[in-house]
Design a protein around this motif. Structure first.
Motif, short mmCIF file in Angstrom:
data_model
loop_
_atom_site.label_atom_id
_atom_site.label_comp_id
_atom_site.label_asym_id
_atom_site.label_seq_id
_atom_site.Cartn_x
_atom_site.Cartn_y
_atom_site.Cartn_z
N THR A 75 14.85 0.33 -30.36
CA THR A 75 13.95 1.19 -29.73
C THR A 75 14.29 1.55 -28.30
OG1 THR A 75 12.10 0.95 -31.53
CG2 THR A 75 11.62 2.38 -29.49
N ILE A 76 14.54 2.54 -27.69
CA ILE A 76 14.92 2.79 -26.26
C ILE A 76 13.35 3.27 -25.71
CG2 ILE A 76 16.27 3.87 -24.59
CD1 ILE A 76 18.32 4.52 -26.89
N VAL A 77 12.85 2.27 -25.04
CA VAL A 77 11.85 2.53 -24.29
C VAL A 77 11.73 2.75 -22.81
CG1 VAL A 77 10.52 1.15 -26.19
CG2 VAL A 77 11.21 -0.08 -23.99
N ALA A 78 12.83 2.73 -22.28
CA ALA A 78 13.06 2.97 -20.72
C ALA A 78 14.31 3.06 -20.34
CB ALA A 78 12.11 1.97 -19.82
N VAL A 79 14.30 4.06 -19.35
CA VAL A 79 15.82 4.16 -18.63
C VAL A 79 15.60 4.50 -17.17
CG1 VAL A 79 17.68 5.81 -18.56
CG2 VAL A 79 16.76 5.32 -20.77
N ALA A 80 16.44 3.82 -16.46
CA ALA A 80 16.33 3.85 -14.99
C ALA A 80 17.51 4.03 -14.50
CB ALA A 80 15.79 2.33 -14.42
N SER A 81 17.27 4.99 -13.36
CA SER A 81 18.45 5.59 -12.44
C SER A 81 18.15 4.74 -11.12
CB SER A 81 18.51 6.95 -12.49
OG SER A 81 19.44 7.25 -11.38
N SER A 82 19.37 4.37 -10.45
CA SER A 82 19.12 3.80 -9.26
C SER A 82 18.95 4.84 -8.01
CB SER A 82 20.56 2.77 -8.77
OG SER A 82 21.36 3.64 -8.73
N THR A 83 19.09 6.18 -8.33
CA THR A 83 19.14 7.24 -7.50
C THR A 83 17.82 8.23 -7.51
OG1 THR A 83 20.40 8.63 -8.91
CG2 THR A 83 21.68 7.44 -7.19
N SER A 84 17.46 8.36 -8.56
CA SER A 84 16.24 9.18 -8.92
C SER A 84 15.67 9.21 -10.15
CB SER A 84 16.57 10.51 -8.46
OG SER A 84 17.37 11.41 -9.38
N LYS A 85 14.32 9.27 -10.35
CA LYS A 85 13.60 9.33 -11.69
C LYS A 85 14.17 10.66 -12.37
CE LYS A 85 9.00 9.68 -13.80
NZ LYS A 85 7.44 9.76 -13.36
N VAL A 86 14.40 11.83 -11.83
CA VAL A 86 14.85 12.84 -12.37
C VAL A 86 16.26 12.72 -13.04
CG1 VAL A 86 15.72 15.30 -12.03
CG2 VAL A 86 13.65 14.46 -10.64
N LYS A 87 16.88 11.87 -12.66
CA LYS A 87 18.24 11.59 -13.30
C LYS A 87 17.90 10.74 -14.51
CE LYS A 87 22.87 9.83 -12.44
NZ LYS A 87 23.84 9.18 -11.24
#
Length: 391
Positions: free
Chosen positions: A42-54
């Protein structure tokens, strides 16, 4: 009797690049299609180092089911209590800093290859994983292909006799590299630890090691007894565009009777498959005293192998066996390493037998020596073992 429920492992993704898209696609394929009924991803989180929008765009664009949190910093990701394991997929120049961030937060980690820029960094990550009592693995996805496991078992079972030589070529054929890639592209940018060796050569090295090293019992595995290499530097950036390695091992496999040699090749300009039909032959040859195994497809994603027994005088011609890989659910094959990581987390293991810490270290020590011989260095911050350090 009640049916045992699959063990659900909750993933957090650190980065949103192309490789994460491929990984996501494979993760969303029903595990039962490949016989992995004991686990669930289950994928529960994704993080970008530049922005939450990305991160939000990545979640929506890859059809990741809700709920899935989006973060604009990696610090937020590692603090998420719903995340069991973090997939680190930033450029390998940043692996040390990012994997340390996750490990220090007590998270299990699957970190893309090359694990780090140098062996000193990897040692610190391993010590941290041991101290924190969490799972940590280099994501060399090829190791977990059923096809590769079959080939390793053939070697262990003496099907081609004593294996004395393995040659592997991971060359991508960008003849006009100057126009194919901008100088800031990760493939040639030294600020991102770019170049053929760390990005592509690791796969050629993987074949050498998974056959000539990993097939021996752990107590019998010995680091290379000799390393010779040649390197050509990319004129626009100084990264390596071509690296050729000759690696001698003190013990052959499976009995350790002789010495063995690995030939690991990588090149940005020439192609291992020039006509894209594999007319040029196999990308990997595993040669033993009783025959050889030829592997087709790029070394990172092999698609078939041929087992060719040696002709014995006075006997009928040997039968050539051909095995074609299957990719259930139209996947790329990254789900098999995810399955391995999930099972290790479930079982409380700190490392995987298929890609153990000690072997990752020996491979990085090899690459350190190859870089030394070729005069290839990266910026001081990228080579540093200081943590935390802003890159």
């Amino acid at each position: 009797m009640a049916t045992k429920q699959p063990h659900n492992v909750r993933w957090g993704f650190m980065a949103t690049g192309w490789i994460v898209e491929v990984f996501t696609h494979d993760m969303l394929i029903d595990p039962s299609l490949r016989g992995a009924d004991d686990i669930l991803h289950t994928i529960v989180a994704v993080a970008s180092s530049t922005s939450k929008v990305k991160a939000e765009k990545f979640i929506a664009g890859n059809n990741i089911p809700s709920p899935c949190a989006a973060y604009g910093t990696y610090d937020e990701l590692v603090k998420d209590p719903n995340v069991d394991i973090i997939y680190v997929a930033s450029p390998h120049s940043h692996h040390f800093q990012h994997a340390m961030l996750a490990l220090e937060a007590g998270k299990n980690v699957l970190c893309e290859k090359a694990l780090t820029v140098n062996a000193k960094q990897a040692k610190i990550l391993i010590e941290t994983a041991r101290k924190k009592n969490v799972f940590f693995m280099e994501a060399v996805w090829t190791r977990y292909f059923p096809l590769c496991i079959q080939i390793r078992n053939l070697v262990k079972n003496n099907e081609i006799g004593e294996v004395l030589r393995v040659s592997a070529d991971t060359s991508v054929g960008k003849a006009d590299a100057e126009n194919a890639w901008d100088v800031k592209h990760r493939m040639v940018n030294k600020d991102l630890a770019g170049g053929a060796l760390l990005d592509l050569g690791i796969y050629s090295i993987t074949w050498v090691f998974q056959i000539l090293y990993n097939t021996l019992p752990p107590a019998e595995r010995k680091p290379p007894s000799a390393i010779a290499s040649q390197m050509v530097h990319y004129p626009l950036t100084g990264a390596d565009e071509s690296t050729s390695m000759l690696i001698e091992f003190p013990k052959s496999t499976p009995s350790g009777k002789f010495k063995s040699q690995g030939i690991a090749l990588t090149n940005l300009r020439v192609a291992v498959d020039p006509d894209e039909k594999w007319s040029a032959g196999p990308s990997i040859r595993i040669q033993g005293t009783k025959g050889e195994i030829q592997v087709y497809g790029y070394p990172y994603m092999p698609t078939k192998y041929k087992l060719i027994p040696r002709k014995v005088e006075g006997q009928p011609d040997p039968e050539i066996k051909e095995v074609v890989a299957e990719f259930p659910g139209n996947g790329r094959g990254m789900y098999w390493e995810a399955d391995e990581a999930a099972r290790c987390v479930r079982d409380g293991k700190l490392e995987s037998d298929g890609m153990p810490w000690e072997e990752s270290l020996v491979i990085l020590e090899l690459m350190d020596e190859v870089r030394r011989q070729g005069g290839l260095t990266y910026p001081e911050k990228i080579e540093s073992t200081e943590y935390p350090l802003e890159i």
